[in-house]
Design a protein around this motif. Structure first.
Motif, PDB file in Angstrom:
ATOM      1  N   ILE A 157       5.571  -7.625 -12.916  1.00  0.00           N
ATOM      2  CA  ILE A 157       4.141  -7.305 -12.996  1.00  0.00           C
ATOM      3  C   ILE A 157       3.543  -7.858 -14.275  1.00  0.00           C
ATOM      4  O   ILE A 157       2.417  -8.393 -14.278  1.00  0.00           O
ATOM      5  CB  ILE A 157       3.932  -5.779 -12.890  1.00  0.00           C
ATOM      6  N   ALA A 172      -0.092  -7.329 -11.260  1.00  0.00           N
ATOM      7  CA  ALA A 172       0.219  -6.221 -10.346  1.00  0.00           C
ATOM      8  C   ALA A 172      -0.011  -6.586  -8.880  1.00  0.00           C
ATOM      9  O   ALA A 172       0.707  -6.114  -7.997  1.00  0.00           O
ATOM     10  CB  ALA A 172      -0.618  -5.001 -10.727  1.00  0.00           C
ATOM     11  N   ASP A 173      -1.005  -7.421  -8.602  1.00  0.00           N
ATOM     12  CA  ASP A 173      -1.305  -7.767  -7.209  1.00  0.00           C
ATOM     13  C   ASP A 173      -0.232  -8.654  -6.582  1.00  0.00           C
ATOM     14  O   ASP A 173      -0.178  -8.779  -5.357  1.00  0.00           O
ATOM     15  CB  ASP A 173      -2.653  -8.481  -7.125  1.00  0.00           C
ATOM     16  N   ALA A 174       0.603  -9.262  -7.423  1.00  0.00           N
ATOM     17  CA  ALA A 174       1.615 -10.188  -6.916  1.00  0.00           C
ATOM     18  C   ALA A 174       2.949  -9.519  -6.636  1.00  0.00           C
ATOM     19  O   ALA A 174       3.877 -10.166  -6.133  1.00  0.00           O
ATOM     20  CB  ALA A 174       1.820 -11.333  -7.910  1.00  0.00           C
ATOM     21  N   ARG A 211       5.196  -6.019  -5.204  1.00  0.00           N
ATOM     22  CA  ARG A 211       5.330  -4.722  -4.532  1.00  0.00           C
ATOM     23  C   ARG A 211       6.782  -4.267  -4.673  1.00  0.00           C
ATOM     24  O   ARG A 211       7.707  -5.060  -4.488  1.00  0.00           O
ATOM     25  CB  ARG A 211       4.959  -4.816  -3.058  1.00  0.00           C
ATOM     26  N   ASP A 227      -3.165 -11.323   3.790  1.00  0.00           N
ATOM     27  CA  ASP A 227      -2.932 -10.902   2.409  1.00  0.00           C
ATOM     28  C   ASP A 227      -2.177  -9.580   2.299  1.00  0.00           C
ATOM     29  O   ASP A 227      -2.240  -8.906   1.280  1.00  0.00           O
ATOM     30  CB  ASP A 227      -4.275 -10.772   1.676  1.00  0.00           C
ATOM     31  N   PRO A 252       2.595  -9.232  -0.760  1.00  0.00           N
ATOM     32  CA  PRO A 252       2.432  -9.964  -2.017  1.00  0.00           C
ATOM     33  C   PRO A 252       3.493 -11.051  -2.189  1.00  0.00           C
ATOM     34  O   PRO A 252       4.399 -11.200  -1.355  1.00  0.00           O
ATOM     35  CB  PRO A 252       2.591  -8.870  -3.072  1.00  0.00           C
TER      36      PRO A 252
END
Length: 443
Positions: free
Chosen positions: A58, A63-65, A67, A111, A114
């Motif tokens: 992260i 963070a969006d990339a 999980r 989308d 991730p």
């Protein structure tokens, strides 16, 4: 009786259908989005290692990339949920139907998945990991630590069969993938020699990709000298990083951090390590230092328990330099099969060497008490209770200023109830302890 069997059979059949549907959705999502997968397995330290790796990713990628498996979703149904970004619906039929609907949407959405997935892979029964690895192919597989008597061993012939199951993940690597291995665990070090893959090692040995140079306990400046956390120096290549872990205790907790450093070395993101752990929190119920009543310290390790993990927790308490008493409330360790009595007695011997007072909870834990007595611990320093609520009541009136209280046991023993009774601020239990959601509290 027949009705109960019919209900059980129906629930098992429905669960199988739900697992099959969610697994198909997860497989579709992976084939469409092709994320990078880091999968973690072992008998000890999976969740902490998964969380540490996710923290580094992260920091490096955003963070969006990334999980990660939430909580400990590592089973045949937990893995699809983690991949699809869904939560367990427990016993709610409507909740599982909703998950199936959302899973289908996630599988088809552009989308929904991730770039990176950090997944925890566990095994309760023979074939669990072998089955998963027919469709889950990691880019990096991380092997944490095995114990001589693993949890869930009652469902396997012996510990070697548990190890064999874990190794299916290592063998499932994508072509060109990398194995990240705990160099201090002989259970894994020898078997990986036969696997053709890139291999990177971490641990307290010189020359490792991520070498634990030192590990120290941090203390407060007050008159009682209570512990506040753990610090470590880890060498990654030619660079050293000092990492502080406030609010947790135990040198064994440094290994998940070292594993994440090894992953960082593989990916070339070593520069993200220091920043990643500035605000890092270890999972609840895993050696968390919590303020207790009467200015005591609770070492809350109530998520689960195994012989190896219990011994590591006792050793961590044993080396503390504090002015108060060292107390442990230890519950049954489940799923040990024929090893149950010997494993509990062995823990008791170590307890006698490290503690002032031992409190046991449950039938099997009485063997811990017996082991402690056989090792010379005075009988008046050993208390045994049938359940965690009775132990909690007794300890509430016993704990005093400066005491350090380790609380640990298998999930079903509900040892978090002991920790809750000892909290300096009981209203903070939902934020501090495991199993505080409504579903668990009703049990």
């Amino acid at each position: 009786m027949k009705s109960r069997l019919t209900d059980k059979t129906m629930k098992s059949a429905l669960k199988s259908i739900v697992v099959s549907i969610l697994t198909a959705e997860a497989r579709l999502a992976l084939s469409r989005r092709k994320p990078k997968i880091i999968a973690v397995t072992g008998n000890v330290g999976k969740t902490s290692t998964k969380d540490a790796i996710a923290a580094v990713l992260i920091e490096a990628y955003g963070a969006d990339a990334v999980r990660k498996s939430e909580k400990s979703l590592n089973s045949e149904i937990g893995l699809p949920l983690a991949i699809l970004g869904l939560e367990t619906a427990w016993s709610s039929a409507a909740g599982w139907l909703r998950n199936i609907r959302l899973g289908f949407r996630a599988a088809l959405s552009k989308d929904s998945i991730p770039e990176w997935l950090v997944l925890e892979v566990g095994a309760d029964h023979p074939g669990d990991i072998e089955s998963v690895t027919r469709w889950l192919k990691p880019d990096i597989a991380v092997l944490t630590r095995m114990s001589d008597i693993p949890v869930h061993v009652e469902f396997f012939k012996d510990a070697s069969e548990v190890l064999r199951e874990k190794m299916f993940l290592a063998k499932a690597l994508k072509p060109g993938g990398t194995l990240v291995v705990n160099a201090n665990d002989p259970h894994f070090v020898d078997p990986v020699k036969t696997i053709e893959a890139n291999k990177v090692f971490y641990g307290a040995k010189k020359g490792m990709a991520a070498e634990i140079v030192e590990s120290e306990i941090m203390y407060d400046n007050g008159p009682l000298g209570l512990p506040t956390g753990q610090s470590a120096v880890i060498r990654i290549g030619n660079n050293e990083a000092r990492i502080e872990l406030p609010g947790v205790l135990g040198s064994h907790l440094v290994y998940p951090i070292a594993a994440s450093c090894a992953v960082a070395a593989v990916l070339g993101i070593e520069s993200s390590v220091k920043k990643a752990f500035r605000n890092f929190e270890t999972p609840k119920g895993r050696m968390r230092i919590i303020d207790g009543i009467n200015t005591s310290a609770i070492i809350d390790d109530t998520y689960n328990s195994s012989p190896l993990a219990c011994k590591e927790a006792l050793r961590a308490v044993g080396v503390l330099s504090t002015r108060g008493r060292k107390i442990a409330a230890l519950g049954d360790m489940k799923e040990l099969g024929s090893n149950t009595e010997a494993a509990h007695r062995d823990v008791g011997v170590l307890a006698a060497e490290t503690l002032h007072t031992l409190v046991t909870v449950g039938e099997a834990a009485k063997f811990i008490a017996a082991g402690a007595r056989s090792a010379g611990m005075a009988a008046d320093r050993i208390l045994s209770f049938d359940d965690s609520l009775a132990a909690a009541d007794a300890l509430h009136d016993f704990v005093r200023a400066g005491d350090v209280v380790l609380v640990k046991g298998s999930q079903s023993m509900r040892m978090e109830r002991v920790s809750k009774a000892l909290l300096a601020k009981p209203e903070q239990a939902p934020d501090l302890l495991v199993r505080q959601d409504e579903e668990w509290l009703k049990r």
